[in-house]
Design an enzyme around this catalytic site. Structure first.
Site, PDB file in Angstrom:
ATOM      1  N   SER A   1       0.713  -1.104   0.030  1.00  0.00           N
ATOM      2  CA  SER A   1      -0.255   0.357   0.124  1.00  0.00           C
ATOM      3  C   SER A   1       0.628   1.243   0.120  1.00  0.00           C
ATOM      4  O   SER A   1       0.148   2.386  -0.747  1.00  0.00           O
ATOM      5  CB  SER A   1      -0.757   0.014   1.096  1.00  0.00           C
TER       6      SER A   1
ATOM      7  N   HIS B   1      -1.582  -2.047  -6.513  1.00  0.00           N
ATOM      8  CA  HIS B   1      -2.511  -2.185  -5.050  1.00  0.00           C
ATOM      9  C   HIS B   1      -3.747  -2.289  -5.483  1.00  0.00           C
ATOM     10  O   HIS B   1      -3.997  -1.453  -6.439  1.00  0.00           O
ATOM     11  CB  HIS B   1      -2.297  -0.407  -4.916  1.00  0.00           C
TER      12      HIS B   1
ATOM     13  N   GLU C   1      -4.026   0.177  -8.647  1.00  0.00           N
ATOM     14  CA  GLU C   1      -2.791   1.500  -8.926  1.00  0.00           C
ATOM     15  C   GLU C   1      -1.746   0.710  -9.087  1.00  0.00           C
ATOM     16  O   GLU C   1      -1.064  -0.146  -8.246  1.00  0.00           O
ATOM     17  CB  GLU C   1      -3.044   1.948  -7.261  1.00  0.00           C
TER      18      GLU C   1
ATOM     19  N   ASN D   1      -2.854   6.170  -1.124  1.00  0.00           N
ATOM     20  CA  ASN D   1      -2.886   6.612   0.470  1.00  0.00           C
ATOM     21  C   ASN D   1      -1.806   8.390   0.800  1.00  0.00           C
ATOM     22  O   ASN D   1      -1.863   8.633   1.626  1.00  0.00           O
ATOM     23  CB  ASN D   1      -1.778   5.187   1.126  1.00  0.00           C
TER      24      ASN D   1
HETATM   25  N1  3HC Z   1     -15.887  -8.856  -0.457  1.00  0.00           N
HETATM   26  C1  3HC Z   1     -16.812  -9.855  -0.568  1.00  0.00           C
HETATM   27  N2  3HC Z   1     -17.581  -8.433  -0.983  1.00  0.00           N
HETATM   28  C2  3HC Z   1     -18.226  -7.765  -0.008  1.00  0.00           C
HETATM   29  C3  3HC Z   1     -17.226  -7.430   0.903  1.00  0.00           C
HETATM   30  C4  3HC Z   1     -16.199  -8.229   0.739  1.00  0.00           C
HETATM   31  N3  3HC Z   1     -15.777  -8.185   2.373  1.00  0.00           N
HETATM   32  N4  3HC Z   1     -18.421  -6.665   1.894  1.00  0.00           N
HETATM   33  C5  3HC Z   1     -19.417  -6.403   1.677  1.00  0.00           C
HETATM   34  N5  3HC Z   1     -19.162  -6.996  -0.004  1.00  0.00           N
HETATM   35  C6  3HC Z   1     -20.440  -6.816  -1.057  1.00  0.00           C
HETATM   36  C7  3HC Z   1     -21.487  -7.097  -1.077  1.00  0.00           C
HETATM   37  O1  3HC Z   1     -21.752  -8.220  -1.196  1.00  0.00           O
HETATM   38  C8  3HC Z   1     -22.390  -6.663  -1.465  1.00  0.00           C
HETATM   39  O2  3HC Z   1     -22.647  -7.075  -2.629  1.00  0.00           O
HETATM   40  P1  3HC Z   1     -24.396  -6.748  -3.529  1.00  0.00           P
HETATM   41  O3  3HC Z   1     -24.456  -5.387  -3.259  1.00  0.00           O
HETATM   42  O4  3HC Z   1     -23.973  -7.435  -5.136  1.00  0.00           O
HETATM   43  O5  3HC Z   1     -25.010  -7.085  -2.534  1.00  0.00           O
HETATM   44  C9  3HC Z   1     -21.901  -4.686  -1.589  1.00  0.00           C
HETATM   45  O6  3HC Z   1     -20.404  -5.869  -1.152  1.00  0.00           O
HETATM   46  C10 3HC Z   1     -22.093  -4.073  -0.812  1.00  0.00           C
HETATM   47  O7  3HC Z   1     -22.063  -4.472   1.010  1.00  0.00           O
HETATM   48  P2  3HC Z   1     -23.183  -3.645   2.085  1.00  0.00           P
HETATM   49  O8  3HC Z   1     -24.480  -3.448   1.546  1.00  0.00           O
HETATM   50  O9  3HC Z   1     -22.615  -4.664   2.979  1.00  0.00           O
HETATM   51  O10 3HC Z   1     -22.793  -3.504   2.407  1.00  0.00           O
HETATM   52  P3  3HC Z   1     -22.260  -1.593   1.711  1.00  0.00           P
HETATM   53  O11 3HC Z   1     -23.023  -0.907   1.309  1.00  0.00           O
HETATM   54  O12 3HC Z   1     -22.030  -0.118   3.142  1.00  0.00           O
HETATM   55  O13 3HC Z   1     -20.954  -1.476   1.582  1.00  0.00           O
HETATM   56  C11 3HC Z   1     -18.835  -1.419   1.526  1.00  0.00           C
HETATM   57  C12 3HC Z   1     -19.815  -2.146   1.926  1.00  0.00           C
HETATM   58  C13 3HC Z   1     -18.629  -1.824  -0.274  1.00  0.00           C
HETATM   59  C14 3HC Z   1     -17.012  -1.919   2.121  1.00  0.00           C
HETATM   60  C15 3HC Z   1     -18.752  -0.026   1.144  1.00  0.00           C
HETATM   61  O14 3HC Z   1     -18.955   0.322   2.459  1.00  0.00           O
HETATM   62  C16 3HC Z   1     -17.845   0.565   0.915  1.00  0.00           C
HETATM   63  O15 3HC Z   1     -17.136   1.084  -0.213  1.00  0.00           O
HETATM   64  N6  3HC Z   1     -16.629   1.158   1.510  1.00  0.00           N
HETATM   65  C17 3HC Z   1     -15.222   2.229   1.391  1.00  0.00           C
HETATM   66  C18 3HC Z   1     -14.445   0.614   1.041  1.00  0.00           C
HETATM   67  C19 3HC Z   1     -13.199   1.617   1.142  1.00  0.00           C
HETATM   68  O16 3HC Z   1     -12.860   2.751   0.882  1.00  0.00           O
HETATM   69  N7  3HC Z   1     -12.375   1.581   0.776  1.00  0.00           N
HETATM   70  C20 3HC Z   1     -10.838   1.345   0.061  1.00  0.00           C
HETATM   71  C21 3HC Z   1      -9.591   1.071   1.523  1.00  0.00           C
HETATM   72  S1  3HC Z   1      -7.834   1.616   1.621  1.00  0.00           S
HETATM   73  C22 3HC Z   1      -7.116   0.259   0.979  1.00  0.00           C
HETATM   74  O17 3HC Z   1      -8.111  -0.788   0.363  1.00  0.00           O
HETATM   75  C23 3HC Z   1      -5.907   1.008   0.658  1.00  0.00           C
HETATM   76  C24 3HC Z   1      -5.225   0.031   1.445  1.00  0.00           C
HETATM   77  O18 3HC Z   1      -3.509   0.326   0.508  1.00  0.00           O
HETATM   78  C25 3HC Z   1      -5.072   0.932   2.806  1.00  0.00           C
END
Ligand code: 3HC
Length: 286
Positions: free
Chosen positions: A120, A142, A154, A192
């Site tokens: 990351s 990434h 990325e 990040n």
């Molecule tokens: N694996 C697979 N699918 C998942 C999942 C997982 N761990 N978590 C959620 N999902 C799917 C669900 O099955 C659902 O699919 P559907 O719409 O087809 O039913 C969809 O995602 C939406 O999930 P939920 O309805 O349970 O919940 P939300 O609508 O609140 O979405 C979320 C959850 C997708 C995690 C949303 O809150 C989100 O986009 N959050 C931001 C995530 C983000 O910013 N990620 C980047 C983090 S930074 C990073 O990773 C980089 C690193 O370097 C730090």
């Protein structure tokens, strides 16, 4: 274009498991390697659970699922990775551990194999020094959590990464259903470098009593259309990872404005790491 049939992933945690899932779903022969058989078992059962859910939601058929499962191998021995066309490392964010993994494998690499790290924020140029002459085939891929949902990869070019490696990696990312966006090898890349200072600032706002954590998150969700507020996102990423990335930014960009917020560091010291420990900013124990 990418010339890739078999994908190997090192590390079966949240990120490695997610990458393996999308590789297999999109038709690639996939091996997930981990030293821990317990971790591999957890990875396999999560795959099975998520694939069943995809059937329930009508996104996959039972036949798609059994074909995907037949493309997935869970291996605790490295031999299973040697003939892969790309190796994607997704282990803990530690420069020395990542370098050791690559240098231990260095004499096993085949000529056309791409060597990728899902880091990351760690320098791709630095990681590539662990693979000697293969540095031109070393690249950053990434992915974002949750990998099956987030569209971005990325793609980070190290100083020695060849144009061919970049092209193949972009083509592979697209074949895995993602959008590949290139970035150069500076601390934190783009994602990040922009995300973490925002999260860090949310901790300062909390520490200084500007608002309660729930309210900070609500403001950013409703006012800025973020799917999660920055503090819940920090829990989701892992507070220890957030501190680590801030440290990489502070050192790599040589600027004190990237220092981790004392409150964020204190929570990590207390073992409140976020979702993975059951408690971070918010309590997930119930
Ligand atoms: N694996 C697979 N699918 C998942 C999942 C997982 N761990 N978590 C959620 N999902 C799917 C669900 O099955 C659902 O699919 P559907 O719409 O087809 O039913 C969809 O995602 C939406 O999930 P939920 O309805 O349970 O919940 P939300 O609508 O609140 O979405 C979320 C959850 C997708 C995690 C949303 O809150 C989100 O986009 N959050 C931001 C995530 C983000 O910013 N990620 C980047 C983090 S930074 C990073 O990773 C980089 C690193 O370097 C730090």
């Amino acid at each position: 274009m990418h010339g890739i049939n078999k994908v190997a992933i090192i590390g079966s945690g949240q990120m490695g498991g997610g990458i393996a899932q999308i590789a297999a779903v999109n038709g690639f022969e996939t091996v997930v390697y981990d030293l821990s058989t317990d971790a591999l078992d957890r990875c396999k059962s999560l795959h099975n659970k998520l694939l069943s859910r995809a059937v329930e939601k009508g996104r996959m058929t039972d036949d798609d699922v059994s074909k995907t499962q037949s493309r997935l191998t869970y291996a605790s021995s490295q031999d299973a990775m040697y003939d892969a066309d790309i190796v994607i490392e997704a282990v803990v964010e530690d420069l020395d551990i990542k370098k050791k993994i690559f240098s231990d494998l260095a004499d096993k690499f085949t000529e056309n194999q791409i060597l990728a790290s899902n880091t990351s924020s760690i320098s791709i140029t630095d990681l590539a020094t662990s693979v000697g002459d293969a540095a031109d085939r070393f690249i950053g891929m990434h992915f974002f959590n949750p990998v099956p949902v987030m569209k971005l990869v990325e793609v980070i070019n190290g100083l020695a990464t060849s144009e061919e490696t970049t092209k193949r990696t972009i083509a592979l990312s697209e074949a895995m259903g993602k959008v590949a966006v290139p970035a150069n090898d500076r601390a934190g890349f783009v994602s990040n470098r922009v995300l973490m200072p925002m999260i860090n600032e949310a901790f300062y706002a909390w520490m200084e009593g500007v608002a309660e954590p729930e309210h900070i998150d609500e403001i950013m969700k409703l006012g800025m259309a973020h799917p999660m507020g920055p503090l819940r996102l920090a829990d989701f990423i892992g507070l220890d990872t957030c501190v680590h990335i801030m440290e990489v930014l502070a050192e790599g960009l040589n600027n004190d404005r990237y220092r981790a917020c004392p409150l964020l560091k204190q929570l990590v010291v207390a073992g409140r790491l976020g979702n993975k420990s059951g408690h971070g900013v918010f309590d997930y124990s119930k």
